[in-house]
Design an enzyme around this catalytic site. Structure first.
Site, short mmCIF file in Angstrom:
data_model
loop_
_atom_site.label_atom_id
_atom_site.label_comp_id
_atom_site.label_asym_id
_atom_site.label_seq_id
_atom_site.Cartn_x
_atom_site.Cartn_y
_atom_site.Cartn_z
N PRO A 163 -3.24 43.57 -40.39
CA PRO A 163 -3.30 44.50 -41.52
C PRO A 163 -2.59 43.92 -42.74
O PRO A 163 -1.58 43.23 -42.62
CB PRO A 163 -2.54 45.73 -40.99
CG PRO A 163 -2.54 45.59 -39.51
CD PRO A 163 -2.54 44.13 -39.23
N GLU A 164 -3.16 44.17 -43.92
CA GLU A 164 -2.58 43.65 -45.15
C GLU A 164 -1.94 44.79 -45.93
O GLU A 164 -1.90 45.94 -45.47
CB GLU A 164 -3.66 42.90 -45.93
CG GLU A 164 -4.23 41.76 -45.10
CD GLU A 164 -5.32 40.94 -45.76
OE1 GLU A 164 -5.45 40.98 -47.00
OE2 GLU A 164 -6.05 40.24 -45.03
N LYS B 75 3.93 43.61 -45.77
CA LYS B 75 3.33 44.04 -44.50
C LYS B 75 4.36 44.67 -43.57
O LYS B 75 4.04 44.97 -42.41
CB LYS B 75 2.65 42.85 -43.83
CG LYS B 75 1.57 42.21 -44.71
CD LYS B 75 0.98 40.99 -44.05
CE LYS B 75 0.05 40.26 -45.01
NZ LYS B 75 -0.55 39.05 -44.39
N GLN C 236 2.43 42.83 -37.24
CA GLN C 236 1.98 41.52 -36.79
C GLN C 236 0.46 41.50 -36.69
O GLN C 236 -0.23 42.11 -37.50
CB GLN C 236 2.68 41.17 -35.47
CG GLN C 236 4.21 41.15 -35.60
CD GLN C 236 4.89 41.11 -34.25
OE1 GLN C 236 4.89 42.07 -33.51
NE2 GLN C 236 5.49 39.97 -33.95
N ASN D 24 -5.49 37.53 -45.75
CA ASN D 24 -6.67 36.68 -45.75
C ASN D 24 -7.86 37.27 -46.48
O ASN D 24 -8.52 36.61 -47.28
CB ASN D 24 -7.04 36.33 -44.31
CG ASN D 24 -7.53 34.91 -44.19
OD1 ASN D 24 -7.07 34.03 -44.91
ND2 ASN D 24 -8.47 34.68 -43.30
N ARG E 11 -6.88 29.16 -41.53
CA ARG E 11 -7.30 30.52 -41.90
C ARG E 11 -8.63 30.42 -42.66
O ARG E 11 -8.81 29.54 -43.50
CB ARG E 11 -6.24 31.19 -42.80
CG ARG E 11 -4.85 31.27 -42.19
CD ARG E 11 -4.76 32.28 -41.07
NE ARG E 11 -5.01 33.64 -41.53
CZ ARG E 11 -4.11 34.41 -42.12
NH1 ARG E 11 -2.90 33.95 -42.40
NH2 ARG E 11 -4.42 35.65 -42.45
#
Length: 276
Positions: A2-3, A53, A70, A169, A262
């Site tokens: 999660p961002e 986060k 995480q 990302n 990534r």
């Protein structure tokens, strides 16, 4: 993972049911934390804060719970005290008389005196939170000129939590696309106008994702695609997860590459490599 927008939405949902309420049940799933349950039980929650986060649940007696979702962590809020039927491991349970807030699967959890949170090894390194409504595009543009960040490629910089906390990302790909910038360029390469455009895109895209529950497309485009019968998955992002499909703006084929293990998505038409 999660961002920033997802963590802020989770915090808001938790805050709606916990802030101002006394927590009568506290349960930690990690043995090392169980000693804190008695210390927190019977205390009132005064705020649920996010820093990038990370989430901070503050209690009125001067202690706070730090948690980081995480990769696999997820919060769930339910009415009442009956817990959901799930195979996930419960890591933290906070219950009031009327609601339950449960954190599953995460392990990065700790309890701190609130006044000592500035010493937390993760929090003390964070840059400004992209979900902080007080953050302006001019402040973001100024950070792009900062010597600590100016020499980094945008693809690296836009995952750096010291630069801006909460970026991740999908936001990286979407912000750089919206700004029309090649991820291989450095912040130092940008013109003043490009820095301003990138700074505005940074806030626009992240805040739109928060407001819409994860959709970064402009509302008019997203609604148009919905009327055409596209599912949410295919009307959510401009480029992220859309490799080999045509760009919604120019029709070029979206590309996927790996940067630092990534995935990164770009449009060669909207983000030309020879720009700058």
């Amino acid at each position: 993972m999660p961002e920033g927008p997802e963590i802020r939405r989770a915090a808001d949902a938790i805050g709606d049911v916990l802030v101002g309420e006394v927590v009568d049940t506290v349960r930690f799933g990690l043995p090392r934390l169980r000693k804190y349950a008695r210390q927190l039980r019977g205390q009132k929650v005064v705020d649920v804060e996010t820093r990038g986060k990370a989430m901070l649940t503050h209690f009125d007696h001067g202690y706070s719970i730090y948690s980081h979702n995480q990769l696999y962590g997820v919060w769930q809020v339910v009415e009442g005290k009956k817990l959901p039927n799930t195979t996930r491991s419960m890591r933290l349970l906070l219950q009031t008389a009327d609601h339950s807030a449960i954190l599953y699967s995460a392990s990065d959890i700790s309890v701190w005196p609130t006044e000592e949170l500035s010493e937390h090894p993760f929090l003390q390194k964070l840059g400004p939170d992209i979900m902080d409504r007080r953050l302006t595009w001019r402040a973001v543009a100024a950070r792009l000129e900062d010597a600590r960040f100016a020499g980094k490629s945008l693809s690296v910089l836009y995952l750096d939590q010291v630069f801006l906390a909460g970026n991740g990302n999908y936001l990286r790909s979407e912000i750089l696309f919206d700004a029309g910038l090649d991820p291989k360029r450095t912040a130092a390469d940008l013109t003043r106008g490009e820095r301003g455009r990138l700074a505005r895109s940074t806030l626009d895209i992240s805040r739109r994702s928060y407001d819409t529950g994860g959709i970064t497309l402009a509302p008019q485009l997203s609604n148009s695609l919905q009327r055409q019968g596209l599912t949410r998955e295919w009307r959510r992002f401009y480029v992220f997860g859309r490799a080999d499909y045509p760009c919604y703006r120019c029709g070029s084929e979206i590309r996927r590459e790996e940067v630092g293990s990534r995935r990164l998505y770009t449009c060669p038409g909207c983000q030309p490599r020879d720009a700058g």
